[in-house]
Write an enzyme that holds these catalytic residues in place. Sequence first.
Site, PDB file in Angstrom:
ATOM      1  CG  HIS A 168      11.229   8.966  35.408  1.00  0.00           C
ATOM      2  ND1 HIS A 168      11.385   9.504  34.151  1.00  0.00           N
ATOM      3  CD2 HIS A 168      10.452   9.844  36.086  1.00  0.00           C
ATOM      4  CE1 HIS A 168      10.756  10.648  34.084  1.00  0.00           C
ATOM      5  NE2 HIS A 168      10.158  10.891  35.242  1.00  0.00           N
ATOM      6  NE  ARG A 171       2.441  20.129  36.516  1.00  0.00           N
ATOM      7  CZ  ARG A 171       3.735  20.086  36.192  1.00  0.00           C
ATOM      8  NH1 ARG A 171       4.182  19.126  35.437  1.00  0.00           N
ATOM      9  NH2 ARG A 171       4.570  21.009  36.604  1.00  0.00           N
ATOM     10  CG  HIS A 172      -0.791  15.096  37.378  1.00  0.00           C
ATOM     11  ND1 HIS A 172      -0.489  14.739  38.655  1.00  0.00           N
ATOM     12  CD2 HIS A 172       0.391  15.206  36.714  1.00  0.00           C
ATOM     13  CE1 HIS A 172       0.824  14.617  38.782  1.00  0.00           C
ATOM     14  NE2 HIS A 172       1.390  14.916  37.628  1.00  0.00           N
ATOM     15  CD  GLU A 189      10.589   5.259  42.025  1.00  0.00           C
ATOM     16  OE1 GLU A 189       9.726   5.373  42.934  1.00  0.00           O
ATOM     17  OE2 GLU A 189      10.378   5.535  40.827  1.00  0.00           O
ATOM     18  CB  THR A 210      10.057  13.491  38.447  1.00  0.00           C
ATOM     19  OG1 THR A 210       8.725  13.474  38.952  1.00  0.00           O
ATOM     20  CG2 THR A 210      11.026  13.707  39.581  1.00  0.00           C
ATOM     21  CG  ASN A 258       2.806   7.536  38.003  1.00  0.00           C
ATOM     22  OD1 ASN A 258       1.848   8.176  37.577  1.00  0.00           O
ATOM     23  ND2 ASN A 258       3.784   8.103  38.662  1.00  0.00           N
ATOM     24  CG  HIS A 263       4.177  13.620  41.762  1.00  0.00           C
ATOM     25  ND1 HIS A 263       5.222  13.958  40.935  1.00  0.00           N
ATOM     26  CD2 HIS A 263       4.269  14.471  42.827  1.00  0.00           C
ATOM     27  CE1 HIS A 263       5.908  14.952  41.467  1.00  0.00           C
ATOM     28  NE2 HIS A 263       5.351  15.291  42.619  1.00  0.00           N
ATOM     29  CG  ASP A 283       0.964  10.998  38.588  1.00  0.00           C
ATOM     30  OD1 ASP A 283       0.222  10.637  39.504  1.00  0.00           O
ATOM     31  OD2 ASP A 283       2.161  11.265  38.747  1.00  0.00           O
ATOM     32  CG  HIS A 284       0.595  10.054  32.146  1.00  0.00           C
ATOM     33  ND1 HIS A 284       1.015  11.324  31.827  1.00  0.00           N
ATOM     34  CD2 HIS A 284       1.716   9.332  32.360  1.00  0.00           C
ATOM     35  CE1 HIS A 284       2.334  11.352  31.841  1.00  0.00           C
ATOM     36  NE2 HIS A 284       2.773  10.167  32.170  1.00  0.00           N
ATOM     37  CD  GLU A 301       6.128   9.415  41.946  1.00  0.00           C
ATOM     38  OE1 GLU A 301       6.095  10.525  41.376  1.00  0.00           O
ATOM     39  OE2 GLU A 301       6.258   8.367  41.340  1.00  0.00           O
ATOM     40  NE  ARG A 345     -11.990  19.342  25.889  1.00  0.00           N
ATOM     41  CZ  ARG A 345     -12.956  18.904  25.078  1.00  0.00           C
ATOM     42  NH1 ARG A 345     -14.112  18.538  25.566  1.00  0.00           N
ATOM     43  NH2 ARG A 345     -12.751  18.817  23.796  1.00  0.00           N
ATOM     44  NE  ARG A 386       4.280  17.068  38.758  1.00  0.00           N
ATOM     45  CZ  ARG A 386       5.514  17.536  38.624  1.00  0.00           C
ATOM     46  NH1 ARG A 386       5.824  18.752  39.011  1.00  0.00           N
ATOM     47  NH2 ARG A 386       6.461  16.796  38.082  1.00  0.00           N
ATOM     48  N   GLY A 446       4.447   4.343  34.489  1.00  0.00           N
ATOM     49  CA  GLY A 446       3.216   5.083  34.201  1.00  0.00           C
ATOM     50  C   GLY A 446       2.956   5.313  32.731  1.00  0.00           C
TER      51      GLY A 446
END
Length: 250
Positions: free
Chosen positions: A190, A49-50, A151, A101, A7, A43, A9-10, A70, A18, A45, A212
Site C-alpha cells: 500500500h 467499482r473497478h 499483509e 483501502t 495490483n 480487489h 485495479d487501476h 482482496e 467510460r 469490491r 499497484g
Amino acid sequence: MASLGVNIDHIANVRQARLTVEPDPVTMALLAELGGADGITIHLREDRRHINDRDLKLLRETVRSRLNLEMAATPEMVEIALKTKPDMVTLVPERREEITTEGGLAVTANEKYLKSIIHQIHQSSIPVSLFIDPIAEQLEASWRIGARWVELHTGNYAEASWDDQPLELARIQEATFRARSKGLRVNAGHGLTYNNVEAIASIEGIEELNIGHTIIARALAIGLRDAVKEMKELVKNPRKETLFGASQKN
Ligand code: PXP
C-alpha cells in the site's frame, strides 16, 4: 528476496470511467506477468467499482503466476472465493465512501467473526492473509484466529514525512520480526512507489510486496511491461541503506 504482486485495479478504474471494454485488466495482467510479476492482485469490491465478476472469472482462467483476491469478509465474497479458488485471499476492510483501502483490519475487535470466515476459506485449502497495520495486538490476534499470513499495511510509512519515515519503517521491521517469530508469513503493501520501495524490499522476512498505483502511473509513461520490469528489479535487488544514506547496489 521479496516477490512482486502487481495490483491491477487501476486498469479497471480507467475502463469503468467510460463503462467500456478497454483497457482490459485481463490483457494487462498478461503484460504484467511478461514484465516479471510474480502474482496478480485484484480487489473485488462489493460495489464492483473497478474489478468485476467477469474479470475475476477470466483472470482465474488466464493468470499463470498467482492470483491474490482482496476482498471484504462478507458472506457474498466468501461464496465467490470458494467458487473461484484464487491462490490467496487477502481480507481487507472496505468502506463504500473510501477512495482506496484506508487502514488495516480491526482484527482484535472482530476475532470471532473473522475466525469463522478464515476457517471457511481454509476448508477449501485457500490460504488467507489479513491486511493489518503493523501493530503487535493485531498480529497476535491474527495468529490466534487462525491466519497464517498477514499483509502489513505500508501506507503510514509511504505517507510519513522525511523525519517520521524511519520510525514507520522500524514499525514494519519490528512487526515483520514479531510475525515471523510467531510463525506468521508476511506480505506488505500500500502506497509503495519507485522512490520508497527499496527500504521495504530490504526487510528480511517479507515474502511479497503488493504494488499497484505507482506501477500503473509509470506504465502510462513507459508501458506496463517495462514498468513492472523496473519495479521487479528494485524489489529483487534493493539498494541497502537507501532511505537514510548513501546507496549502493548489492
Ligand atoms: N495491498 C492492499 C491490501 C490494497 O488494498 C492495495 C490497494 O488496492 C495495495 C496493496 C496496493 O496499493 P497501491 O495501489 O497504493 O500500490
